[in-house]
Write a protein that holds these residues in place. Structure first.
Motif, short mmCIF file in Angstrom:
data_model
loop_
_atom_site.label_atom_id
_atom_site.label_comp_id
_atom_site.label_asym_id
_atom_site.label_seq_id
_atom_site.Cartn_x
_atom_site.Cartn_y
_atom_site.Cartn_z
N LYS A 1 1.28 4.27 -3.05
CA LYS A 1 0.91 5.61 -2.58
C LYS A 1 2.23 6.56 -3.17
N ASP B 1 0.69 -1.21 0.06
CA ASP B 1 0.04 0.13 0.12
C ASP B 1 0.77 1.37 0.05
N ASP B 2 1.92 1.40 0.90
CA ASP B 2 2.69 2.46 1.05
C ASP B 2 3.48 2.82 -0.27
#
Length: 341
Positions: free
Chosen positions: A112, A108-109
């Motif tokens: 992003k 996820d990071d």
């Protein structure tokens, strides 16, 4: 963990899915000839579009010109200060489609951060962890087993074969990875299981530790320059490809400096976890990069402390053995290491 056709199949085999890992209860022993390992601790990022190669070439340590339909590459994505936010293996599924396998807790990071820059290129990034799954196959008859399902197999580390939607990757001698769609994994798993013993996902971490090639996870995110994890020694950093995020710092250390810390193999006499600090007496000298329940660990350690007999984690767990990785370290670092019990 999200319920998928593949997790349904695992649960039918009495698997226990907890967090990112998978175990097989009391039967989770490593006594079979071949081992079948669900790589549930890993997720996938898919890049679709004509600019995928160019985009990752300018963002990561890997030379994406070398990522072809028959060749994968390891690499890392760094901050401008050169610290790794994620590491990955990248493979090509089609002329305009790349797939990156990385620790699930970094997915996820990573998306992003990369997504902020992808909007300027003709490439679409997405989390493909619900679409794809990894299966590890290891053992002396792994090639023979896979040969029953594929007409060709890759022959050398990081070679790949794409067969329909399946990707077969040669990870290391006697070790293969299958990157499969969820439906295909659910279909192929019981057929592979006929000649291979299902074993928990932690086994793959143990084999990576033994090889001295471990991944960045959430607990070690933004903690290490690539050289501290020996990525300059195992091919995960290209020093000929040109600029990428963090390249100036990484290249300066390579050409003008000497890393004061390196990745070593170790044994712990108790509990440990990735990201835990290591002390020599009261002085912090390193960090656990990866460890498994049997005490095997990979640690990033000050080279000056590698011979210490007083290495401990903050919780009191002793580091009872330190050894260089199988590919060795520059200038003979660690060549005289022995047990420290």
């Amino acid at each position: 963990m999200t319920t998928t056709p593949f997790t349904h199949q695992l649960e039918a085999d009495n698997a226990i899915l907890s967090g990112e890992h998978c175990t097989f209860a009391a039967t989770d022993t490593v006594d079979g000839e071949n081992w079948l390992v669900p790589l549930t601790q890993y997720g996938f990022v898919r890049a679709q579009g004509p600019d995928g190669q160019t985009f990752f070439q300018g963002q990561t340590t890997a030379d994406f010109r070398q990522v072809t339909m028959s060749q994968a590459r390891n690499g890392a994505y760094c901050t401008p200060k050169g610290r790794m936010l994620a590491s990955f293996t990248a493979a090509r599924l089609a002329s305009d489609t790349l797939l990156l396998k990385l620790r699930r807790d970094c997915t996820d990071d990573t998306l992003k951060v990369l997504g902020k820059y992808a909007v300027f290129s003709k490439v679409e990034l997405c989390d493909a962890s619900s679409d794809y799954v990894g299966i590890g196959v290891a053992g002396p008859s792994a090639a023979e087993l896979l040969g029953q399902h594929y007409s060709q197999l890759p022959q050398a580390p990081l070679d790949t074969i794409v067969c329909g939607t399946d990707l077969v990757l040669y990870r290391a001698p006697l070790r293969y990875e299958l990157w499969l769609t969820q439906d295909r994994a659910a279909e192929l798993w019981p057929r592979l299981r006929e000649r291979a013993q299902p074993v928990g996902s932690e086994l793959w971490d143990a084999l990576d530790i033994e090889a001295g090639e471990v991944s960045v996870c959430a607990a070690t995110r933004d903690a290490f320059l690539p050289q501290l994890m020996n990525y300059d020694l195992n091919g995960a950093v290209s020093f000929k490809k040109g600029c990428y995020t963090g390249q100036e710092v990484v290249a300066r250390l390579h050409f003008k400096g000497v890393p004061k810390r390196r990745l070593y193999l170790a044994e712990l006499d108790g509990a440990g976890a990735a990201g835990e600090d290591i002390f020599d007496a009261e002085k912090p000298v390193g960090t656990v990069a990866s460890c498994v329940s049997d005490g095997s660990a990979a640690i990033v350690l000050a080279t000056s402390a590698a011979l210490s007999t007083d290495l401990k984690l903050k919780n009191g767990t002793r580091v009872t053995q330190v050894a260089p990785p199988p590919y060795g370290l520059p200038d003979g670092l660690g060549s005289d290491l022995a047990e420290t019990d």
